[in-house]
Design an enzyme around this catalytic site. Structure first.
Site, PDB file in Angstrom:
ATOM      1  N   GLU A 154      -3.913   1.859  -2.927  1.00  0.00           N
ATOM      2  CA  GLU A 154      -4.023   3.292  -2.632  1.00  0.00           C
ATOM      3  C   GLU A 154      -3.161   4.125  -3.573  1.00  0.00           C
ATOM      4  OE1 GLU A 154      -5.313   5.407   1.084  1.00  0.00           O
ATOM      5  OE2 GLU A 154      -4.112   3.795   1.961  1.00  0.00           O
ATOM      6  N   ASP A 176       2.596   4.726   5.271  1.00  0.00           N
ATOM      7  CA  ASP A 176       2.404   4.194   6.621  1.00  0.00           C
ATOM      8  C   ASP A 176       2.301   2.668   6.625  1.00  0.00           C
ATOM      9  OD1 ASP A 176      -0.009   4.425   5.281  1.00  0.00           O
ATOM     10  OD2 ASP A 176      -0.997   5.624   6.825  1.00  0.00           O
ATOM     11  N   HIS A 177       2.338   2.054   5.458  1.00  0.00           N
ATOM     12  CA  HIS A 177       2.400   0.596   5.317  1.00  0.00           C
ATOM     13  C   HIS A 177       3.803   0.185   4.883  1.00  0.00           C
ATOM     14  CE1 HIS A 177      -2.060  -0.295   5.181  1.00  0.00           C
ATOM     15  NE2 HIS A 177      -2.050   1.008   4.993  1.00  0.00           N
ATOM     16  N   ASP A 231      -4.144  -4.809   0.868  1.00  0.00           N
ATOM     17  CA  ASP A 231      -4.514  -4.224   2.155  1.00  0.00           C
ATOM     18  C   ASP A 231      -5.962  -4.627   2.421  1.00  0.00           C
ATOM     19  OD1 ASP A 231      -5.208  -2.701   4.318  1.00  0.00           O
ATOM     20  OD2 ASP A 231      -4.668  -0.774   3.417  1.00  0.00           O
ATOM     21  N   ASN A 263       0.870  -1.170   0.000  1.00  0.00           N
ATOM     22  CA  ASN A 263       0.000   0.000   0.000  1.00  0.00           C
ATOM     23  C   ASN A 263       0.909   1.222   0.000  1.00  0.00           C
ATOM     24  OD1 ASN A 263      -1.479   2.295   0.860  1.00  0.00           O
ATOM     25  ND2 ASN A 263      -3.042   1.002   1.798  1.00  0.00           N
ATOM     26  N   ASN A 273      -7.471  -4.281   5.278  1.00  0.00           N
ATOM     27  CA  ASN A 273      -8.051  -3.437   6.321  1.00  0.00           C
ATOM     28  C   ASN A 273      -8.757  -4.277   7.395  1.00  0.00           C
ATOM     29  OD1 ASN A 273      -7.495  -0.606   6.220  1.00  0.00           O
ATOM     30  ND2 ASN A 273      -8.548  -0.523   4.254  1.00  0.00           N
ATOM     31  N   ASP A 328      -2.042  -6.004   5.992  1.00  0.00           N
ATOM     32  CA  ASP A 328      -1.711  -6.380   4.619  1.00  0.00           C
ATOM     33  C   ASP A 328      -1.421  -7.875   4.575  1.00  0.00           C
ATOM     34  OD1 ASP A 328      -1.168  -3.446   3.342  1.00  0.00           O
ATOM     35  OD2 ASP A 328      -0.454  -3.558   5.417  1.00  0.00           O
TER      36      ASP A 328
END
Length: 257
Positions: free
Chosen positions: A34, A247-248, A147, A7, A149, A218
């Site tokens: 993303e 941030d991943h 991802d 991501n 989530n 993930d």
């Protein structure tokens, strides 16, 4: 064969990070999430100069998924999940690469919960589960990567008591994840690291990366026909510490030929 998911949290804004990681890690196939870019703004030339072909399903400002390959042609088989022609969010793309069916997905976040965003998350998850069953039972070597989530278990989150009201840790979402596994999919990271604390996401706030206060969002799932080829699965956690990074962190598996 090394297959990764990442991501990127904005493919153009994080392009130097992505290109650096591609050069250092040299994955054969990469699923991106993303993108946050419409189709005409995807950095195809830079990706090609890095040695990768690409297909992508973009969307302005939000969402967006892509598949990159440096080991051969990408034969797209699906763009968007079936069963809801009104869904305009770019969250799923699927292709055959080097004899493996690869799906790159970005499951909805679902917050705030309860509410329409959480309802959409669960509906999207149901559609994914329905389609995944056809892949799992087809006998084809297939991968679901992206991802999700979803934090599957308490082991996959720092201080789980703080996440009880979050859509990422909701019982309904976690149950849906395990419905996928019950179809025969193998969670590659957890299979290779059954008891370790292992995260793929660290928030930008409160020095989460420095404190290793993360979540495992993930995932790479392998179909029954592919699971026996699993050799290794890892998180390139150091990438999260790079300047102007996502941030991943990237997650990858290595498969036996």
């Amino acid at each position: 064969m090394k297959i990764a998911t990442y991501n990127v949290n904005g493919v153009n804004g994080r392009l130097p990070v992505l290109l650096r990681w591609l050069a250092e890690a040299q994955p054969d196939v990469v699923c991106l999430q993303e993108l946050k870019a419409p189709d005409d703004k995807f950095p195809e030339q830079a990706i090609r100069e890095a040695g990768y072909q690409a297909i992508w399903h973009g969307q302005k400002s939000w969402n967006g998924v892509a598949i990159l390959s440096r080991i051969g042609a990408i034969h797209e088989t699906m763009r968007g999940l079936p069963d809801d022609p009104t869904d305009q969010q770019s969250r799923y793309i699927e292709a055959a690469v080097n004899g493996i069916l690869i799906a790159a997905l970005y499951l909805p976040n679902g917050n705030p919960k309860p509410g329409p965003k959480f309802d959409y998350k669960l509906r999207w998850f149901d559609r994914l589960i329905d389609h995944a069953e056809t892949l799992a039972t087809s006998g084809l070597p297939a991968i679901l990567a992206g991802d999700f989530n979803v934090v599957p278990t308490e082991r996959d989150v720092y201080k789980p008591e703080r996440w009880m009201d979050d859509a990422l840790f909701a019982p309904e979402a976690r149950a849906a994840y395990f419905r996928l596994l019950e179809q025969g999919w193998t969670d590659a990271l957890r299979t290779c690291h059954p008891t370790e604390t292992i995260y793929t996401f660290w928030d930008y706030f409160r020095n989460a990366y420095g404190r290793n206060a993360g979540l495992r969002l993930d995932h790479i799932l392998l179909s029954p026909a592919l699971a026996e080829r699993l050799k290794e699965a890892q998180v390139d956690a150091q990438v999260r510490g790079w300047e102007k990074t996502s941030d991943h962190a990237p997650v990858w598996v290595r498969l036996r030929n």
